[in-house]
Design a protein around this motif. Sequence first.
Motif, PDB file in Angstrom:
ATOM      1  N   GLN A  31      99.427 -56.558  54.762  1.00  0.00           N
ATOM      2  CA  GLN A  31     100.273 -56.422  53.555  1.00  0.00           C
ATOM      3  C   GLN A  31      99.887 -57.337  52.749  1.00  0.00           C
ATOM      4  O   GLN A  31      99.951 -57.360  51.415  1.00  0.00           O
ATOM      5  N   LEU A  32      99.148 -58.607  53.263  1.00  0.00           N
ATOM      6  CA  LEU A  32      98.807 -59.941  52.357  1.00  0.00           C
ATOM      7  C   LEU A  32      97.547 -59.336  51.724  1.00  0.00           C
ATOM      8  O   LEU A  32      96.763 -58.916  52.174  1.00  0.00           O
ATOM      9  N   LYS A  33      97.617 -59.975  50.293  1.00  0.00           N
ATOM     10  CA  LYS A  33      96.638 -59.634  49.413  1.00  0.00           C
ATOM     11  C   LYS A  33      95.838 -61.026  49.528  1.00  0.00           C
ATOM     12  O   LYS A  33      96.350 -62.505  49.762  1.00  0.00           O
ATOM     13  N   GLU A  34      94.367 -60.785  49.725  1.00  0.00           N
ATOM     14  CA  GLU A  34      93.461 -61.938  49.277  1.00  0.00           C
ATOM     15  C   GLU A  34      93.194 -62.772  50.675  1.00  0.00           C
ATOM     16  O   GLU A  34      92.092 -63.253  51.178  1.00  0.00           O
ATOM     17  N   LEU A  35      94.426 -63.272  51.492  1.00  0.00           N
ATOM     18  CA  LEU A  35      94.154 -64.134  52.398  1.00  0.00           C
ATOM     19  C   LEU A  35      93.709 -63.681  53.625  1.00  0.00           C
ATOM     20  O   LEU A  35      92.420 -64.392  54.332  1.00  0.00           O
ATOM     21  N   PRO A  36      93.738 -62.373  53.922  1.00  0.00           N
ATOM     22  CA  PRO A  36      92.989 -61.751  55.166  1.00  0.00           C
ATOM     23  C   PRO A  36      91.601 -61.722  55.016  1.00  0.00           C
ATOM     24  O   PRO A  36      90.777 -61.974  55.904  1.00  0.00           O
ATOM     25  N   GLU A  37      91.040 -61.351  53.661  1.00  0.00           N
ATOM     26  CA  GLU A  37      89.532 -61.192  53.606  1.00  0.00           C
ATOM     27  C   GLU A  37      88.985 -62.679  53.396  1.00  0.00           C
ATOM     28  O   GLU A  37      87.674 -62.885  53.905  1.00  0.00           O
ATOM     29  N   GLN A  38      89.899 -63.542  53.170  1.00  0.00           N
ATOM     30  CA  GLN A  38      89.310 -65.155  53.198  1.00  0.00           C
ATOM     31  C   GLN A  38      89.131 -65.542  54.511  1.00  0.00           C
ATOM     32  O   GLN A  38      88.284 -66.324  54.820  1.00  0.00           O
ATOM     33  N   LEU A  39      90.095 -65.076  55.302  1.00  0.00           N
ATOM     34  CA  LEU A  39      90.105 -65.499  56.900  1.00  0.00           C
ATOM     35  C   LEU A  39      89.049 -64.800  57.670  1.00  0.00           C
ATOM     36  O   LEU A  39      88.586 -65.597  58.675  1.00  0.00           O
ATOM     37  N   LEU A  40      88.869 -63.444  57.303  1.00  0.00           N
ATOM     38  CA  LEU A  40      88.074 -62.636  58.263  1.00  0.00           C
ATOM     39  C   LEU A  40      86.701 -62.394  57.907  1.00  0.00           C
ATOM     40  O   LEU A  40      86.157 -61.684  58.711  1.00  0.00           O
ATOM     41  N   GLU A  41      86.516 -62.602  56.651  1.00  0.00           N
ATOM     42  CA  GLU A  41      85.091 -61.962  56.210  1.00  0.00           C
ATOM     43  C   GLU A  41      84.092 -62.534  57.465  1.00  0.00           C
ATOM     44  O   GLU A  41      84.092 -63.710  57.488  1.00  0.00           O
ATOM     45  N   GLY A  42      83.299 -61.786  57.723  1.00  0.00           N
ATOM     46  CA  GLY A  42      82.181 -61.996  58.878  1.00  0.00           C
ATOM     47  C   GLY A  42      82.789 -62.283  60.165  1.00  0.00           C
ATOM     48  O   GLY A  42      82.140 -62.733  60.955  1.00  0.00           O
ATOM     49  N   ARG A  43      84.061 -62.167  60.402  1.00  0.00           N
ATOM     50  CA  ARG A  43      84.726 -62.357  61.482  1.00  0.00           C
ATOM     51  C   ARG A  43      85.701 -61.122  61.919  1.00  0.00           C
ATOM     52  O   ARG A  43      86.580 -61.482  62.904  1.00  0.00           O
ATOM     53  N   MET A  44      85.473 -60.179  61.410  1.00  0.00           N
ATOM     54  CA  MET A  44      86.423 -58.960  61.752  1.00  0.00           C
ATOM     55  C   MET A  44      86.207 -58.456  63.048  1.00  0.00           C
ATOM     56  O   MET A  44      87.183 -57.700  63.811  1.00  0.00           O
ATOM     57  N   ASN A  45      85.159 -58.968  63.819  1.00  0.00           N
ATOM     58  CA  ASN A  45      84.981 -58.532  65.353  1.00  0.00           C
ATOM     59  C   ASN A  45      86.042 -59.242  66.018  1.00  0.00           C
ATOM     60  O   ASN A  45      86.609 -58.362  66.991  1.00  0.00           O
ATOM     61  N   MET A  46      86.825 -60.190  65.822  1.00  0.00           N
ATOM     62  CA  MET A  46      88.065 -60.785  66.433  1.00  0.00           C
ATOM     63  C   MET A  46      89.082 -59.602  66.392  1.00  0.00           C
ATOM     64  O   MET A  46      89.880 -59.412  67.268  1.00  0.00           O
ATOM     65  N   VAL A  47      89.500 -59.097  65.186  1.00  0.00           N
ATOM     66  CA  VAL A  47      90.632 -58.164  64.990  1.00  0.00           C
ATOM     67  C   VAL A  47      90.292 -56.925  65.786  1.00  0.00           C
ATOM     68  O   VAL A  47      91.053 -56.388  66.377  1.00  0.00           O
ATOM     69  N   ILE A  48      88.927 -56.383  65.627  1.00  0.00           N
ATOM     70  CA  ILE A  48      88.577 -55.031  66.228  1.00  0.00           C
ATOM     71  C   ILE A  48      88.438 -55.258  67.620  1.00  0.00           C
ATOM     72  O   ILE A  48      89.056 -54.334  68.428  1.00  0.00           O
ATOM     73  N   GLU A  49      88.202 -56.415  68.153  1.00  0.00           N
ATOM     74  CA  GLU A  49      88.024 -56.537  69.607  1.00  0.00           C
ATOM     75  C   GLU A  49      89.562 -56.534  70.369  1.00  0.00           C
ATOM     76  O   GLU A  49      89.857 -56.164  71.226  1.00  0.00           O
ATOM     77  N   TRP A  50      90.560 -57.269  69.525  1.00  0.00           N
ATOM     78  CA  TRP A  50      91.747 -57.338  69.924  1.00  0.00           C
ATOM     79  C   TRP A  50      92.523 -55.919  70.068  1.00  0.00           C
ATOM     80  O   TRP A  50      93.208 -55.547  71.057  1.00  0.00           O
ATOM     81  N   LEU A  51      92.187 -55.268  68.765  1.00  0.00           N
ATOM     82  CA  LEU A  51      92.900 -53.941  68.731  1.00  0.00           C
ATOM     83  C   LEU A  51      92.354 -52.949  69.779  1.00  0.00           C
ATOM     84  O   LEU A  51      93.400 -52.479  70.512  1.00  0.00           O
ATOM     85  N   PHE A  52      91.200 -52.978  69.957  1.00  0.00           N
ATOM     86  CA  PHE A  52      90.848 -52.004  70.951  1.00  0.00           C
ATOM     87  C   PHE A  52      91.149 -52.515  72.379  1.00  0.00           C
ATOM     88  O   PHE A  52      91.579 -51.528  73.237  1.00  0.00           O
ATOM     89  N   LYS A  53      91.192 -53.662  72.742  1.00  0.00           N
ATOM     90  CA  LYS A  53      91.556 -54.198  74.015  1.00  0.00           C
ATOM     91  C   LYS A  53      93.104 -53.965  74.417  1.00  0.00           C
ATOM     92  O   LYS A  53      93.441 -53.508  75.408  1.00  0.00           O
ATOM     93  N   ASN A  54      93.845 -53.979  73.263  1.00  0.00           N
ATOM     94  CA  ASN A  54      95.155 -53.765  73.309  1.00  0.00           C
ATOM     95  C   ASN A  54      95.812 -52.300  73.022  1.00  0.00           C
ATOM     96  O   ASN A  54      96.913 -51.878  73.631  1.00  0.00           O
ATOM     97  N   LEU A  55      94.883 -51.407  72.673  1.00  0.00           N
ATOM     98  CA  LEU A  55      95.382 -50.036  72.310  1.00  0.00           C
ATOM     99  C   LEU A  55      94.656 -49.023  72.928  1.00  0.00           C
ATOM    100  O   LEU A  55      94.660 -47.825  72.694  1.00  0.00           O
ATOM    101  N   LEU A  56      93.777 -49.449  73.846  1.00  0.00           N
ATOM    102  CA  LEU A  56      93.034 -48.695  74.820  1.00  0.00           C
ATOM    103  C   LEU A  56      93.526 -48.767  76.243  1.00  0.00           C
ATOM    104  O   LEU A  56      93.859 -49.888  76.706  1.00  0.00           O
ATOM    105  N   VAL A  57      93.682 -47.556  76.966  1.00  0.00           N
ATOM    106  CA  VAL A  57      94.004 -47.654  78.460  1.00  0.00           C
ATOM    107  C   VAL A  57      92.518 -47.913  79.146  1.00  0.00           C
ATOM    108  O   VAL A  57      92.533 -48.620  79.991  1.00  0.00           O
ATOM    109  N   ASP A  58      91.553 -46.989  78.864  1.00  0.00           N
ATOM    110  CA  ASP A  58      90.200 -47.089  79.500  1.00  0.00           C
ATOM    111  C   ASP A  58      89.317 -47.845  78.626  1.00  0.00           C
ATOM    112  O   ASP A  58      88.863 -47.451  77.691  1.00  0.00           O
ATOM    113  N   GLN A  59      89.041 -49.124  78.872  1.00  0.00           N
ATOM    114  CA  GLN A  59      88.383 -50.430  78.272  1.00  0.00           C
ATOM    115  C   GLN A  59      86.852 -49.705  78.050  1.00  0.00           C
ATOM    116  O   GLN A  59      86.312 -49.907  76.949  1.00  0.00           O
ATOM    117  N   ASN A  60      86.582 -48.980  79.144  1.00  0.00           N
ATOM    118  CA  ASN A  60      84.964 -48.346  79.225  1.00  0.00           C
ATOM    119  C   ASN A  60      84.966 -47.366  78.017  1.00  0.00           C
ATOM    120  O   ASN A  60      83.506 -47.092  77.783  1.00  0.00           O
TER     121      ASN A  60
END
Length: 291
Positions: free
Chosen positions: A164-193
Amino acid sequence: MKYTNEALIKSLPNFANDYAEVNGTKLHYVEGGKGEPLILIPGYPETWWAYHKVMPILAEKYFVIVVEMRGMGSSDKPAEGYEKKNMAKDIFELVKQLGYEKVHIGGHDIGAHVAFSFAANFPESTSKLIMLDTPHPDAGMYQLPMLPMLGATYLYPWWLAFNQLKELPEQLLEGRMNMVIEWLFKNLLVDQNSMSDFDKEVYEFAYNSKDAIRSSNAWYQAFPQDIEDSKSYKKLDMPVLGIGGSGYSMLEMSLSNATTDLQLKKVEDCGHFILAEKPNETAKCIIDFLG
């Protein structure tokens, strides 16, 4: 670059990339197959590649068109227009431009929000609707707790608030979205493979820029307006299929009140990303439903 559309499409024979100018924005889509048109829309944090396991199966019976909605992947990322009602208009104008009067339409996650809004706002253009693991936003979202509840077994959906935040997420995550993507798939998948490192890299490539983070967050920032818009929607009269993994109970609760012709299918031992974890079962449910 192995993550570009041109490189990815080589692994899907008989599919092609294309673009369309609609509703003041340019959309990218991938199409292939034969038969009745089937529009499919991905969700966060994915791109059209989310459907790559089911596209060849579905294309044997339908003309499959996977659309990257505004703000996603190779589609435009304008400053405004991320209300799902407006994004549904994007898809409606694409459907008309492609020469179709009626289509089957489905979506996953945020894409399911857009698909539902399409069916609600353009029922005369909707043959059948498929909702994958996620209902349209409704007023119940206002009751989501700010803090994780002690002892509860649900996964705390922190990203709904963070996005919901404006500007802060892109300031923090530009070039580092792999951290969010890795976390989401790790926690929202049953079969990690079921989600390969390559798949994750495709999504990281798509979401790493400031514009990509800003525009994908705008999907979430539009939720209050989406909720308000939904209050005026009539019950859907066309056949609706809800296919759920971890989101099955939410689908059941929401769609039961919003439809008159509903089928529900639960995908067992599966998390949120059912297209990655259970592509064959998901594709079979879709084919059985569409006929």
